[in-house]
Design a protein around this motif. Structure first.
Motif, PDB file in Angstrom:
ATOM      1  N   ASP A 182       0.880  -1.167   0.000  1.00  0.00           N
ATOM      2  CA  ASP A 182       0.000   0.000   0.000  1.00  0.00           C
ATOM      3  C   ASP A 182       0.923   1.225   0.000  1.00  0.00           C
ATOM      4  N   ARG A 186       0.890   7.202   3.022  1.00  0.00           N
ATOM      5  CA  ARG A 186      -0.452   7.400   3.560  1.00  0.00           C
ATOM      6  C   ARG A 186      -0.841   6.337   4.590  1.00  0.00           C
ATOM      7  N   ASN A 187      -0.292   5.139   4.421  1.00  0.00           N
ATOM      8  CA  ASN A 187      -0.654   4.057   5.326  1.00  0.00           C
ATOM      9  C   ASN A 187       0.596   3.548   6.055  1.00  0.00           C
ATOM     10  N   GLU A 189       0.957   1.286   8.048  1.00  0.00           N
ATOM     11  CA  GLU A 189       0.966  -0.184   8.187  1.00  0.00           C
ATOM     12  C   GLU A 189       1.471  -0.875   6.918  1.00  0.00           C
ATOM     13  N   ALA A 190       1.646  -0.085   5.854  1.00  0.00           N
ATOM     14  CA  ALA A 190       2.033  -0.692   4.570  1.00  0.00           C
ATOM     15  C   ALA A 190       3.322  -1.481   4.729  1.00  0.00           C
TER      16      ALA A 190
END
Ligand code: GLU
Length: 374
Positions: A182, A186-187, A189-190
């Motif tokens: 991801d 922005r994420n 957790e990517a």
């Protein structure tokens, strides 16, 4: 293939992007360039062939003039590239000379890959440079390109270079340490993918953002490059050019960056050219029987399976082969011109002589001159 096998790579193409080579002031990042050249020189000292595909011409040109904004017009980009490329090479020349290495500047355009003679010439020059122990430093010839002959991004160029010299590994150094599942900006957790075996449509879709203001690539063009070299049988690693000792660590088989694992068998040189470099001069539509014979059984294309021809090509040119669904599934060098194929389409091989008044080949495209698209 596993990471440890990278240790045995004999011929390596390393691509480095503008964002790795410059600070955000658009001035050269000398520390980065120094460590990069030292690592490359050390790989060379280990007896490996090293080719460097370096961006940065336009970025460095912008820095020389202290421009506040990225250039918009093509002539301005070209002018800045002409200034920046000289500065860039001068710096490489100086840094590599400290380690006793000889470098060569090679500037290429798409045309140099598409025309078979120019392609062969260019490949021979690169191979000769390698045999002389030289480190070629390659960039797009930004000063002369217009849209039709432009790669536009050096990721594609580096994949074509890797294919043309039959490299054992392509390393793309970027400002991100690999492909994520991801968007990591922005994420949080990517997760970074360590190995990729197949480029999926979803990966391509989610990678459409562009690179930084002066780099044209971004992850999308890296995936296109990965697709090419994976099909050609060459592994590719995307890693962060800012990481310390990154090249040594990749070659040592450490789990850094993303490894794009290639298919088992390497393509032959001619197949690689047909599949990636050439530009089809027209297309031949075939029926389901011919599609299966070519795709599933590795057969040649015979006139009987041809249902249509598009374009105006000559004998010896590369054409796309289109299945009944309208998809290009193969490419090949044609034995007959477009006009001749229109006359023999759907006919038996035994009738070619009568229709054309002579017969040089049974096949429209021989299987040795045919490459499947993926
Ligand atoms: N050829 C361009 C340059 O040297 C860069 C292309 C790219 O960013 O991939 O500035």
């Amino acid at each position: 293939m596993n990471r440890q096998e990278l240790t045995d790579c004999k011929r390596i193409v390393v691509k480095v992007g503008t964002s790795t080579l410059t600070h955000n002031t658009d001035q050269l990042n000398l520390m980065r360039m120094e460590s990069l050249t030292r690592e490359l020189a050390d790989l060379h000292n280990q007896g490996r062939d090293v080719l460097l595909v370096s961006s940065g011409a336009i970025g460095v040109g912008v820095g020389r003039f202290g421009l506040k904004e990225a250039p918009r017009t093509l002539p301005m980009k070209q002018a800045l590239a002409a200034v920046g490329q000289g500065t860039l090479l001068h710096m490489y020349e100086k840094l590599f000379a400290e380690y006793g290495k000889i470098v060569a500047q090679v500037l290429l355009t798409k045309d140099d890959f598409q025309e078979r003679l120019r392609y062969l010439n260019c490949r021979n020059t690169l191979l000769t440079l390698l045999s002389l122990g030289v480190i070629p430093i390659i960039n797009e010839n930004d000063t002369v390109v217009v849209d039709e002959i432009k790669f536009g991004d050096n990721d594609t160029l580096s994949a074509l270079v890797a294919g043309s010299v039959n490299a054992d590994l392509l390393i793309i150094l970027s400002d991100i340490d690999g492909l994520y599942d991801d968007d990591p900006r922005r994420n949080p957790e990517a997760k970074r993918r360590s190995e990729v075996y197949e480029i999926t449509e979803e990966m391509e879709k989610s990678s459409h953002s562009r690179g930084t203001k002066l780099a044209s690539g971004g992850m999308y063009t890296k995936l296109l490059a990965a697709r090419m070299v994976m099909t050609a049988g060459i592994p590719m690693v995307v890693a962060d050019g800012a990481d310390k000792d990154i090249l040594r660590r990749i070659i040592a088989g450490e789990q850094v960056g993303t490894l794009f694992v290639p298919r088992e068998n390497k393509m032959h040189a001619r197949e690689r050219w047909i599949a990636f470099s050439s530009f089809p001069q027209g297309s031949i539509q075939v029926d389901t029987g011919a599609r299966d014979a070519i795709y599933k059984r590795g057969k040649s294309l015979l006139p009987g399976g041809v249902v249509g021809v598009d374009g105006d090509f000559e004998r010896g040119e590369v054409v796309a082969i289109i299945d009944p669904d309208g998809h290009e599934f193969a490419r090949g060098i044609t034995n007959y011109s477009a006009g001749e194929i229109r006359l023999i389409a759907g006919q038996k091989t035994s009738q070619i002589e009568q229709i054309l008044g002579g017969k040089d080949y049974d096949e429209v495209i021989h299987r040795n001159n045919l490459t499947l698209c993926d």
